[in-house]
Design a protein around this motif. Structure first.
Motif, PDB file in Angstrom:
ATOM      1  N   LEU A  36       0.825  -1.205   0.000  1.00  0.00           N
ATOM      2  CA  LEU A  36       0.000   0.000   0.000  1.00  0.00           C
ATOM      3  C   LEU A  36       0.862   1.258   0.000  1.00  0.00           C
ATOM      4  N   ALA A  37       1.927   1.245   0.804  1.00  0.00           N
ATOM      5  CA  ALA A  37       2.828   2.404   0.814  1.00  0.00           C
ATOM      6  C   ALA A  37       3.498   2.580  -0.541  1.00  0.00           C
ATOM      7  N   PHE A  38       3.893   1.475  -1.191  1.00  0.00           N
ATOM      8  CA  PHE A  38       4.505   1.563  -2.515  1.00  0.00           C
ATOM      9  C   PHE A  38       3.512   2.121  -3.533  1.00  0.00           C
ATOM     10  N   TYR A  39       2.271   1.624  -3.468  1.00  0.00           N
ATOM     11  CA  TYR A  39       1.250   2.116  -4.398  1.00  0.00           C
ATOM     12  C   TYR A  39       0.992   3.600  -4.211  1.00  0.00           C
ATOM     13  N   LEU A  40       0.850   4.031  -2.977  1.00  0.00           N
ATOM     14  CA  LEU A  40       0.585   5.451  -2.729  1.00  0.00           C
ATOM     15  C   LEU A  40       1.762   6.315  -3.182  1.00  0.00           C
ATOM     16  N   THR A  41       2.976   5.811  -2.994  1.00  0.00           N
ATOM     17  CA  THR A  41       4.148   6.576  -3.429  1.00  0.00           C
ATOM     18  C   THR A  41       4.177   6.723  -4.946  1.00  0.00           C
ATOM     19  N   VAL A  42       3.966   5.599  -5.658  1.00  0.00           N
ATOM     20  CA  VAL A  42       3.959   5.650  -7.117  1.00  0.00           C
ATOM     21  C   VAL A  42       2.806   6.525  -7.617  1.00  0.00           C
ATOM     22  N   ARG A  43       1.656   6.383  -6.973  1.00  0.00           N
ATOM     23  CA  ARG A  43       0.495   7.189  -7.375  1.00  0.00           C
ATOM     24  C   ARG A  43       0.776   8.679  -7.197  1.00  0.00           C
ATOM     25  N   GLU A  44       1.410   9.019  -6.075  1.00  0.00           N
ATOM     26  CA  GLU A  44       1.733  10.418  -5.829  1.00  0.00           C
ATOM     27  C   GLU A  44       2.727  10.943  -6.859  1.00  0.00           C
ATOM     28  N   LEU A  45       3.715  10.097  -7.214  1.00  0.00           N
ATOM     29  CA  LEU A  45       4.676  10.517  -8.241  1.00  0.00           C
ATOM     30  C   LEU A  45       4.002  10.729  -9.594  1.00  0.00           C
ATOM     31  N   LEU A  46       3.081   9.809  -9.936  1.00  0.00           N
ATOM     32  CA  LEU A  46       2.364   9.961 -11.198  1.00  0.00           C
ATOM     33  C   LEU A  46       1.508  11.217 -11.202  1.00  0.00           C
ATOM     34  N   TYR A  47       0.817  11.462 -10.102  1.00  0.00           N
ATOM     35  CA  TYR A  47      -0.017  12.662 -10.042  1.00  0.00           C
ATOM     36  C   TYR A  47       0.815  13.932 -10.038  1.00  0.00           C
ATOM     37  N   GLN A  48       1.986  13.854  -9.419  1.00  0.00           N
ATOM     38  CA  GLN A  48       2.857  15.027  -9.444  1.00  0.00           C
ATOM     39  C   GLN A  48       3.304  15.318 -10.873  1.00  0.00           C
ATOM     40  N   GLY A  49       3.619  14.235 -11.624  1.00  0.00           N
ATOM     41  CA  GLY A  49       3.963  14.430 -13.044  1.00  0.00           C
ATOM     42  C   GLY A  49       2.791  14.978 -13.840  1.00  0.00           C
ATOM     43  N   LEU A  50       1.565  14.456 -13.533  1.00  0.00           N
ATOM     44  CA  LEU A  50       0.382  14.983 -14.225  1.00  0.00           C
ATOM     45  C   LEU A  50       0.168  16.461 -13.919  1.00  0.00           C
ATOM     46  N   ARG A  51       0.370  16.854 -12.679  1.00  0.00           N
ATOM     47  CA  ARG A  51       0.168  18.266 -12.333  1.00  0.00           C
ATOM     48  C   ARG A  51       1.168  19.162 -13.070  1.00  0.00           C
ATOM     49  N   ASP A  52       2.418  18.706 -13.117  1.00  0.00           N
ATOM     50  CA  ASP A  52       3.430  19.526 -13.813  1.00  0.00           C
ATOM     51  C   ASP A  52       3.113  19.644 -15.300  1.00  0.00           C
ATOM     52  N   ARG A  53       2.797  18.499 -15.944  1.00  0.00           N
ATOM     53  CA  ARG A  53       2.474  18.550 -17.372  1.00  0.00           C
ATOM     54  C   ARG A  53       1.177  19.294 -17.642  1.00  0.00           C
ATOM     55  N   GLY A  54       0.206  19.136 -16.710  1.00  0.00           N
ATOM     56  CA  GLY A  54      -1.051  19.866 -16.870  1.00  0.00           C
ATOM     57  C   GLY A  54      -0.844  21.369 -16.773  1.00  0.00           C
ATOM     58  N   ASP A  55       0.023  21.798 -15.841  1.00  0.00           N
ATOM     59  CA  ASP A  55       0.294  23.239 -15.739  1.00  0.00           C
ATOM     60  C   ASP A  55       0.947  23.772 -17.015  1.00  0.00           C
ATOM     61  N   ARG A  56       1.857  22.961 -17.609  1.00  0.00           N
ATOM     62  CA  ARG A  56       2.480  23.410 -18.859  1.00  0.00           C
ATOM     63  C   ARG A  56       1.457  23.442 -19.997  1.00  0.00           C
ATOM     64  N   ALA A  57       0.581  22.406 -20.013  1.00  0.00           N
ATOM     65  CA  ALA A  57      -0.427  22.363 -21.077  1.00  0.00           C
ATOM     66  C   ALA A  57      -1.397  23.540 -20.985  1.00  0.00           C
ATOM     67  N   ILE A  58      -1.862  23.863 -19.775  1.00  0.00           N
ATOM     68  CA  ILE A  58      -2.822  24.968 -19.643  1.00  0.00           C
ATOM     69  C   ILE A  58      -2.148  26.314 -19.916  1.00  0.00           C
ATOM     70  N   ALA A  59      -0.841  26.389 -19.605  1.00  0.00           N
ATOM     71  CA  ALA A  59      -0.110  27.636 -19.920  1.00  0.00           C
ATOM     72  C   ALA A  59       0.027  27.809 -21.433  1.00  0.00           C
ATOM     73  N   GLU A  60       0.336  26.685 -22.125  1.00  0.00           N
ATOM     74  CA  GLU A  60       0.435  26.749 -23.587  1.00  0.00           C
ATOM     75  C   GLU A  60      -0.898  27.091 -24.217  1.00  0.00           C
ATOM     76  N   LEU A  61      -1.972  26.447 -23.686  1.00  0.00           N
ATOM     77  CA  LEU A  61      -3.299  26.712 -24.224  1.00  0.00           C
ATOM     78  C   LEU A  61      -3.717  28.162 -23.947  1.00  0.00           C
ATOM     79  N   THR A  62      -3.326  28.679 -22.808  1.00  0.00           N
ATOM     80  CA  THR A  62      -3.630  30.082 -22.498  1.00  0.00           C
ATOM     81  C   THR A  62      -2.966  31.014 -23.510  1.00  0.00           C
TER      82      THR A  62
END
Length: 465
Positions: A36-62
């Motif tokens: 469970l700790a491994f899953y939550l860690t990987v999930r958090e890393l994936l979501y952190q990557g999604l947030r970073d890429r999402g911020d770049r995508a919304i900035a480009e779209l803006t």
């Protein structure tokens, strides 16, 4: 369900089963927690990557929207291929090819002021999970709402793989742990089983037995050594008990046989007997029986360690009182008593010691006996000497054995029990002291018995100063 309602509650399990079950449960909990700790860690890393890429995508779209982008939107390198630009009237102003011709991807209204909203949604047409980033911006053509999203395929696959992996790892890991723990416990308890079988054969009647001590220097080996030590002590106690019972039977048989013989002879010719003399003889045998029983009672109390009331006892005063009480001794007793010989003890028991020692001296003395009381080196010392034949060095320890009597003692006093000196030594030991046969003083060729007992605290301080 409570343990009382179980058919086989854990309290009735074997030690092997309980240890195995506990270890398996601990391993399972650790594995589930780790996965469970491994899953939550990987999930958090994936979501952190999604947030970073999402911020770049919304900035480009803006930037594209503020430059007047309409119609078809181009892809970005961030993987957010689902993009829409909504007008103030709710119409789709621009979109990527995947959303071309479709209505608004969602009705979520982001906050005013340029703040970014991040959320997860489900596309109605495909039921796909989308990670969405939204922002409200102002353009020369009016206010626009921007959406940039990506399908959560990695997270979906991760969730499914995690559940399958968790089940598989937990089952396999718990099974392996249970097998290893069970084998380890069986190996550790094998010497205990051997000891149990050996103890069963010993208690079943085999005497002089011992359990096998394993070669390992662990707690089981220590247990085996303790069991052997206990068996040795029990064997010693049983041997002493058997010898004691045999001696008691022998000592009680003599007066009982004499009493029965006297009464039987008297009853054969009752008219020729002097019945007062018969009664006196029977009374003498009864007195001897009473002395034996009384001595045995004292022995039992001493061996049981029954607590006795203790108080300061002046051995010099106790000696004077004992000599004043004695009348009609066969030989005179000299007394030399110095002050300061005060001990903490039981007056009755210490009086019994003095009585036994003086009785022994009078029994063996030729013409006189002597009693001295003094304080030496933190100890009260009582010496009782006689001018008899003395005690041979080979018999100096034997006289303290129960029912042991020297030939001279049996000749001089056939009514003795052979318990006086053993009881006296037991009382001395119970008071933290000793009773030994010493070397007689010059001019005394008989026996010397020396009693030593620690002084009480007050008198010990007085001597030290």
């Amino acid at each position: 369900m409570s343990g009382r309602g179980l058919r086989w509650p854990p309290s009735r399990w074997s030690l092997r089963a309980r240890v195995t079950a506990m270890a398996t449960a601990v391993v399972a909990v650790l594995m589930v927690s780790g996965c469970l700790a491994f899953y939550l860690t990987v999930r958090e890393l994936l979501y952190q990557g999604l947030r970073d890429r999402g911020d770049r995508a919304i900035a480009e779209l803006t930037q594209q929207t503020q430059n007047g982008a309409t119609g078809m939107l181009s892809y970005g390198a961030d993987g957010f291929q689902l993009r829409q630009v909504m007008g103030a009237d709710g119409r789709v102003v621009a979109a990527t090819p995947e959303l071309r011709g479709r209505g608004p991807i969602t009705g979520i209204d982001p906050p005013a002021g340029g703040g970014v909203l991040r959320t997860r949604i489900t596309l109605p047409a495909t039921d796909e999970q989308i990670y969405l980033v939204a922002r409200r911006v102002s353009t020369p053509d009016g206010e626009r709402v921007l959406y940039a999203g990506t399908v959560l395929t990695d997270l979906s696959r991760l969730g499914t793989a995690f559940v399958l992996g968790l089940v598989l790892v937990t089952v396999l890991g718990s099974g392996v742990a249970a097998l290893l723990v069970r084998q380890a416990v069986c190996r550790a308890l094998r010497p205990v089983g051997v000891m149990r079988a050996e103890l069963a054969s010993i208690t079943g009647g085999r005497s002089g037995g011992r359990v096998t001590v394993p070669d390992s220097a662990d707690e089981v080996a220590g247990l085996a050594e303790s069991v052997n030590l206990t068996l040795s002590r029990l064997e010693h106690v049983l041997d002493r008990q058997r010898a004691f019972v045999g001696d008691v039977s022998h000592e009680l048989r003599s007066p009982l046989t004499g009493l029965r013989t006297q009464l039987e002879v008297a009853l054969e010719c009752p008219e020729d007997e002097d019945w007062p003399e018969v009664a006196r003889a029977a009374l003498n045998e009864a007195d001897r029986l009473q002395r034996i029983v009384g001595d045995l009672l004292i022995v039992a109390r001493l061996e049981a360690g029954m607590p006795q009331h203790r108080e300061p006892v002046d051995l010099a005063e106790l000696a004077r009182a004992e000599l004043a009480r004695r009348r009609g001794d066969r030989v005179p007793i000299e007394l030399e008593a110095a002050g300061g010989a005060v001990v903490m003890g039981s007056p009755g028991q210490l009086e019994r010691v003095l009585t036994n020692l003086l009785d022994n001296a009078v029994r063996h003395a030729a013409t006189r006996a002597r009693l001295t009381v003094s304080a030496e080196g933190g100890q009260a010392v009582v010496r009782v000497a006689d001018d008899g034949t003395g005690i041979d060095p080979d018999h100096r320890e034997a006289v303290f054995r129960r029912f042991y009597r020297l030939p001279e003692g049996r000749r001089r006093d056939g009514g003795g029990t052979g318990l006086g000196l053993p009881i006296s030594r037991d009382i001395a030991v119970a008071h933290g002291g000793t009773l030994e046969v010493g070397e007689p003083d010059p001019g005394w060729r008989g026996a010397l018995l020396e009693l030593r007992i620690p002084l009480s605290g007050t008198d010990k301080k007085h001597l030290d100063h």
